[in-house]
Design a protein around this motif. Sequence first.
Motif, PDB file in Angstrom:
ATOM      1  N   ALA A 167       0.828  -1.205   0.000  1.00 16.64           N
ATOM      2  CA  ALA A 167       0.000   0.000   0.000  1.00 16.64           C
ATOM      3  C   ALA A 167       0.860   1.252   0.000  1.00 16.64           C
ATOM      4  O   ALA A 167       0.494   2.275  -0.603  1.00 16.64           O
ATOM      5  CB  ALA A 167      -0.927  -0.012   1.205  1.00 16.64           C
ATOM      6  N   THR A 168       1.987   1.174   0.652  1.00 14.54           N
ATOM      7  CA  THR A 168       2.890   2.337   0.680  1.00 14.54           C
ATOM      8  C   THR A 168       3.663   2.464  -0.624  1.00 14.54           C
ATOM      9  O   THR A 168       3.776   3.558  -1.193  1.00 14.54           O
ATOM     10  CB  THR A 168       3.865   2.206   1.860  1.00 14.54           C
ATOM     11  OG1 THR A 168       3.123   2.098   3.078  1.00 14.54           O
ATOM     12  CG2 THR A 168       4.796   3.401   1.930  1.00 14.54           C
ATOM     13  N   VAL A 169       4.191   1.337  -1.112  1.00 18.25           N
ATOM     14  CA  VAL A 169       4.993   1.363  -2.342  1.00 18.25           C
ATOM     15  C   VAL A 169       4.152   1.827  -3.525  1.00 18.25           C
ATOM     16  O   VAL A 169       4.596   2.639  -4.352  1.00 18.25           O
ATOM     17  CB  VAL A 169       5.595  -0.023  -2.600  1.00 18.25           C
ATOM     18  CG1 VAL A 169       6.254  -0.064  -3.977  1.00 18.25           C
ATOM     19  CG2 VAL A 169       6.598  -0.375  -1.527  1.00 18.25           C
ATOM     20  N   TYR A 170       2.920   1.338  -3.601  1.00 17.08           N
ATOM     21  CA  TYR A 170       2.059   1.690  -4.729  1.00 17.08           C
ATOM     22  C   TYR A 170       1.226   2.949  -4.474  1.00 17.08           C
ATOM     23  O   TYR A 170       0.416   3.323  -5.314  1.00 17.08           O
ATOM     24  CB  TYR A 170       1.114   0.525  -5.047  1.00 17.08           C
ATOM     25  CG  TYR A 170       1.817  -0.707  -5.570  1.00 17.08           C
ATOM     26  CD1 TYR A 170       1.757  -1.896  -4.854  1.00 17.08           C
ATOM     27  CD2 TYR A 170       2.538  -0.692  -6.757  1.00 17.08           C
ATOM     28  CE1 TYR A 170       2.379  -3.042  -5.313  1.00 17.08           C
ATOM     29  CE2 TYR A 170       3.163  -1.832  -7.229  1.00 17.08           C
ATOM     30  CZ  TYR A 170       3.090  -2.993  -6.506  1.00 17.08           C
ATOM     31  OH  TYR A 170       3.713  -4.122  -6.971  1.00 17.08           O
ATOM     32  N   SER A 171       1.394   3.580  -3.290  1.00 20.17           N
ATOM     33  CA  SER A 171       0.738   4.862  -2.960  1.00 20.17           C
ATOM     34  C   SER A 171      -0.779   4.741  -2.876  1.00 20.17           C
ATOM     35  O   SER A 171      -1.528   5.484  -3.521  1.00 20.17           O
ATOM     36  CB  SER A 171       1.126   5.937  -3.996  1.00 20.17           C
ATOM     37  OG  SER A 171       2.522   6.136  -4.021  1.00 20.17           O
ATOM     38  N   TYR A 172      -1.229   3.814  -2.040  1.00 17.54           N
ATOM     39  CA  TYR A 172      -2.663   3.681  -1.750  1.00 17.54           C
ATOM     40  C   TYR A 172      -2.846   3.753  -0.221  1.00 17.54           C
ATOM     41  O   TYR A 172      -3.421   2.880   0.401  1.00 17.54           O
ATOM     42  CB  TYR A 172      -3.211   2.367  -2.312  1.00 17.54           C
ATOM     43  CG  TYR A 172      -3.378   2.407  -3.815  1.00 17.54           C
ATOM     44  CD1 TYR A 172      -4.595   2.747  -4.391  1.00 17.54           C
ATOM     45  CD2 TYR A 172      -2.304   2.134  -4.650  1.00 17.54           C
ATOM     46  CE1 TYR A 172      -4.744   2.785  -5.771  1.00 17.54           C
ATOM     47  CE2 TYR A 172      -2.436   2.179  -6.024  1.00 17.54           C
ATOM     48  CZ  TYR A 172      -3.659   2.508  -6.582  1.00 17.54           C
ATOM     49  OH  TYR A 172      -3.808   2.574  -7.947  1.00 17.54           O
ATOM     50  N   TYR A 176      -5.656   1.999   2.635  1.00 22.96           N
ATOM     51  CA  TYR A 176      -5.013   1.159   3.653  1.00 22.96           C
ATOM     52  C   TYR A 176      -5.431   1.592   5.053  1.00 22.96           C
ATOM     53  O   TYR A 176      -5.678   0.754   5.926  1.00 22.96           O
ATOM     54  CB  TYR A 176      -3.502   1.233   3.508  1.00 22.96           C
ATOM     55  CG  TYR A 176      -2.762   0.562   4.637  1.00 22.96           C
ATOM     56  CD1 TYR A 176      -2.186   1.315   5.657  1.00 22.96           C
ATOM     57  CD2 TYR A 176      -2.639  -0.817   4.692  1.00 22.96           C
ATOM     58  CE1 TYR A 176      -1.513   0.711   6.704  1.00 22.96           C
ATOM     59  CE2 TYR A 176      -1.972  -1.435   5.730  1.00 22.96           C
ATOM     60  CZ  TYR A 176      -1.409  -0.677   6.730  1.00 22.96           C
ATOM     61  OH  TYR A 176      -0.753  -1.278   7.768  1.00 22.96           O
ATOM     62  N   GLN A 177      -5.560   2.903   5.260  1.00 22.30           N
ATOM     63  CA  GLN A 177      -5.983   3.385   6.571  1.00 22.30           C
ATOM     64  C   GLN A 177      -7.415   2.953   6.881  1.00 22.30           C
ATOM     65  O   GLN A 177      -7.732   2.596   8.015  1.00 22.30           O
ATOM     66  CB  GLN A 177      -5.879   4.915   6.629  1.00 22.30           C
ATOM     67  CG  GLN A 177      -6.109   5.511   8.003  1.00 22.30           C
ATOM     68  CD  GLN A 177      -5.090   5.039   9.023  1.00 22.30           C
ATOM     69  OE1 GLN A 177      -3.887   4.990   8.743  1.00 22.30           O
ATOM     70  NE2 GLN A 177      -5.563   4.653  10.207  1.00 22.30           N
ATOM     71  N   LEU A 178      -8.271   2.955   5.876  1.00 24.42           N
ATOM     72  CA  LEU A 178      -9.633   2.469   6.081  1.00 24.42           C
ATOM     73  C   LEU A 178      -9.637   0.992   6.453  1.00 24.42           C
ATOM     74  O   LEU A 178     -10.393   0.546   7.329  1.00 24.42           O
ATOM     75  CB  LEU A 178     -10.462   2.691   4.817  1.00 24.42           C
ATOM     76  CG  LEU A 178     -10.792   4.143   4.446  1.00 24.42           C
ATOM     77  CD1 LEU A 178     -11.528   4.187   3.115  1.00 24.42           C
ATOM     78  CD2 LEU A 178     -11.629   4.797   5.535  1.00 24.42           C
ATOM     79  N   VAL A 179      -8.794   0.215   5.782  1.00 24.52           N
ATOM     80  CA  VAL A 179      -8.694  -1.213   6.097  1.00 24.52           C
ATOM     81  C   VAL A 179      -8.221  -1.407   7.533  1.00 24.52           C
ATOM     82  O   VAL A 179      -8.742  -2.251   8.280  1.00 24.52           O
ATOM     83  CB  VAL A 179      -7.742  -1.907   5.103  1.00 24.52           C
ATOM     84  CG1 VAL A 179      -7.470  -3.346   5.520  1.00 24.52           C
ATOM     85  CG2 VAL A 179      -8.316  -1.870   3.702  1.00 24.52           C
ATOM     86  N   LEU A 185      -6.963  -6.087   8.891  1.00 24.69           N
ATOM     87  CA  LEU A 185      -5.604  -6.525   8.591  1.00 24.69           C
ATOM     88  C   LEU A 185      -5.340  -7.974   9.008  1.00 24.69           C
ATOM     89  O   LEU A 185      -4.736  -8.732   8.253  1.00 24.69           O
ATOM     90  CB  LEU A 185      -4.593  -5.586   9.258  1.00 24.69           C
ATOM     91  CG  LEU A 185      -4.452  -4.198   8.625  1.00 24.69           C
ATOM     92  CD1 LEU A 185      -3.430  -3.363   9.389  1.00 24.69           C
ATOM     93  CD2 LEU A 185      -4.020  -4.315   7.169  1.00 24.69           C
ATOM     94  N   PRO A 186      -5.832  -8.411  10.174  1.00 22.51           N
ATOM     95  CA  PRO A 186      -5.618  -9.834  10.519  1.00 22.51           C
ATOM     96  C   PRO A 186      -6.318 -10.786   9.556  1.00 22.51           C
ATOM     97  O   PRO A 186      -5.855 -11.917   9.345  1.00 22.51           O
ATOM     98  CB  PRO A 186      -6.193  -9.931  11.938  1.00 22.51           C
ATOM     99  CG  PRO A 186      -6.137  -8.543  12.485  1.00 22.51           C
ATOM    100  CD  PRO A 186      -6.405  -7.656  11.309  1.00 22.51           C
TER     101      PRO A 186
END
Length: 978
Positions: A167-172, A176-179, A185-186
């Motif tokens: 999510a960080t590398v691809y800039s999303y 990701y924060q919503l997830v 995440l688990p």
Amino acid sequence: QRNCTCFRGHVGDGYVCRGTIKAEVSRQPENAFFRQMLLMPGFIRLHDDGVYTLFVPLEGANNQSAVEEWKSSGRLQHLILYHLVSCEILLLSDLKTSSRVISVSGHTLHFSQQQGSVWINNVSRIVKSDYTTSNGVIHHIDTMLTPYKLKDRPQLQPQTMNFSTAATVYSYRRFYQLVKDAGLLPVFQMISHQPFTFLWPTDEAINSLPTERQRRLYSPNHRDQLTATITAHIIRNTMLRDIGQPRKSSTYRTMHGSVVKLSCDRTLVGGVVLNDNSARLVERYMEFKEGLAFGIDQLLEPPGLGAFCDTLKNRSTYGDCGSCFNPPPCSRSAVDLGNTMRCSRYRPRYSYWNLHLEPQFSRRGCMRVCQVPSWVSQCCRNHYSRDCKVCPGGVEAPCSRHGDCDDGVTGSGVCRCHKGFRGYSCELCASGYYGVNCTACSCGTGRCDEGVDGTGQCTCESGWEGDRCQNRIDSVPENCRQCHAQATCVSCVGCQCKPGFEGNGTFCSPMPPPDLCSEYNGGCDLSADCNQTGLLVNCTCRSGYRGDGFSCEPINRCVEEQNGGCSDFASCKFTGPNERECECLLGYVGNGVQCLERVVPPVDRCLEDNGGCDFVATCKDLHYHANTAGVFHIRSTEGKYKMNLSQAEAACQVEGATLATFKQLGDAQQLGMHLCVAGWIEGGKVGYPTRFPSAKCGDNHVGLVIYKDPVDQGSKFDAYCYRLSDVSCSCPDGYVGNGDFCNSVLTSVLAANNDFSIFYKLLLDHSASSPEGKQLVEVLSHSKSDITLFVPLNSGFTPNQTLSRRDLEYHISANHSRRLFKDLSNQEVIASRLGLNLTVTHCNKSCTLVNQRLLLEWDIPAVNGIIHVIEAPLTAPSLPMDPGASRRHVQATSTMLAILVMLLVCALTALGYYIYKNKMDVFRFHYFKNEDEQTTSPTLFSIPNPLYGGSKAFEEPFGDTCQGAVPKDLTNILELDQ
């Protein structure tokens, strides 16, 4: 002449056939370098039913080191897919009018024209174009295309990069924060879910949402809605690598239960849209350890949010049966519960260890008890039916929070109200309850002010008093002894008329009731009718609604009935209270209530091999031209509606047919069959086809009018039969036959039948060698002839057997003598063209002979006669001889014998002379004189050797010996011995 047709899945003229793009890339040698790229790991599969445009770099224009560089950076898939465009077949003419398209990798290709050529991104020129395949087109380019510069992108390691890092590398980061806020995440770390396919809204898409919407998404109070929204963007247990090449069936179900449909963008070639332009793919093939992600430009809003809640439930499973000392482990996705169970069918390997340490387990083993999570599709709480519709009262307050909904996929949605409540959604108080909480009244012998709006105040009956009418009045006060029946005694007041009545208490008359229904519909639902009786209001839901009148809900037939009463092959759409629209699914036709499988129009069978008719016959496919798909109506000879089911089946069998099936009758209806006559069809059903509405025919129903099952099989109706083989064949003028065969004159029948080739060749040979033979063939070819021809089979001829002209004529009857097989009686005589008779005999009832030749086949018609086939050729008898001719023959024979005797005598005389003359030559010798001798030499003779050709005896003609010549001076020969 040959006719070549390409196999299914190939295109071409039959001489040159091409398969799919993948097959052609593998087949063409100029694609060798690009073919190696396609074989590298991670390349997606090309679908045979997709459409593609492929740009293939030529061999000499590629850089192997560049490919290896893209591969080491983890971005080789972007490089390969940048050469592929889905959704459209773009020929060179299309590329000249296009400015940009989207490749399967998600990156843009730009086109321009320079010096008469089409260039891509101003760096690569199309040098060879329009190589068409069955599912696309291939263009060859002189330079490999690159979607971006590698130095501008970080190196990827998908196998080690997790979801958070990706999510960080691809800039999303926003999604990701919503997830993370949803606590999912688990879930993404669970192996039972992996791999995933994510549809990631970009940061720009989330930032563009209204502030109120963003606040709601991030609010802890709406965590359930946030979870549902997130899971509507996730597809579990699969990596959809072909999501960039949508097809008709590109529909996927998310973790939320909603459906994501992919389709081609109509405004931009190669673009992909979701759910009919709800969002577009903007970035593709972002791979990481847990799965694959695609970027989209909008946040998806699934319909019926929260309706579908798939549940992960644990179920027991078992490992393989094995040794009880060390049972085989559970599967990778299962959890070992630490228990084992005995199992059978175990056959251990008979090693020393097995035999000595665990002999008790030689025929039995053990298996581990495991637990594996599995997904169960179900509705979210307080949703019901297969559509997971929300229960009465809505999501926020199902059953008004005063009851339990019959929810679930099989639920009815009916609210079971708690005690004291009633109504469709438990929104009302039952009798004897009041207030918003429907508290029980406690009025004893009085009347309670009940209902949701009631106060619970008690109105006591006569003789009772108190707040709850709990005190009995022992004696009636004097001022209440004259109270009216519709009055009550009020302490210290006296008689008082009851509500709804007026008067002084001793006399009460009904008061004109107020119009309670005029205000707020009397408390009834706006979709209910309010009826007032005195001071009582009766609420009744209107037609198309259901409920208790105080609360009415439109009836949704699509939910209440099985598919809304529509056909199983139709979709049901709610259009209003108790109304719906039924629309047949793709591939079916009808009014939705009845959907028939769309008939494929029959092909005229006469177009292929003339429908099985003779090649000169006129063919008409009745199955094709009658527009009934082989179905026909049949009626009893006794009249209308006189056949039960078994009689109808028998009637069809007589016609070489069977009872038509429901589908066959439906096909006939679609092709134009309209009969308002009930008839039996297969399965004991009764119905009839209609093409246009009529009040007297199926109550205006168009389609198949089917009687309600079950139909008494003894009932009398007509029948609908089905027969396929209705091809009409008719011979043209100048031919005879039934259309399956059409014969011309006798010679043409002989020429067309290979079994008659020897007999036919003999006819032609005699025709070419003699005028009589030519005349014979002309008779057989003349249309006005009328003869019977007996033709032997080829197998009846012995090797090298031939027939004379007389033999041939012996097979042909005299003119105007056509005899059918039924007319060939025993001992009948048929005059042949030769003038001799042919005799017919019957050896038994099933055997007929012609001149002792067995008749094998008969009655082969021709325009100018008829052919009977015999087992072997006939031989004409010898001609009879007259006495005068015999005497002349004897005289001629005597003369010839005399001449032969004289010649023989001369020959024998010459032979004797030859032997006599030459028998002494064997004993003659040459005389050789010695050089020393001085005596006079005797006369020498040359002695010929009969073994050499120089002998004089061979030079003497036989004619001279016939003169009786004798050799001279025989004594000189004898003197040599002296």
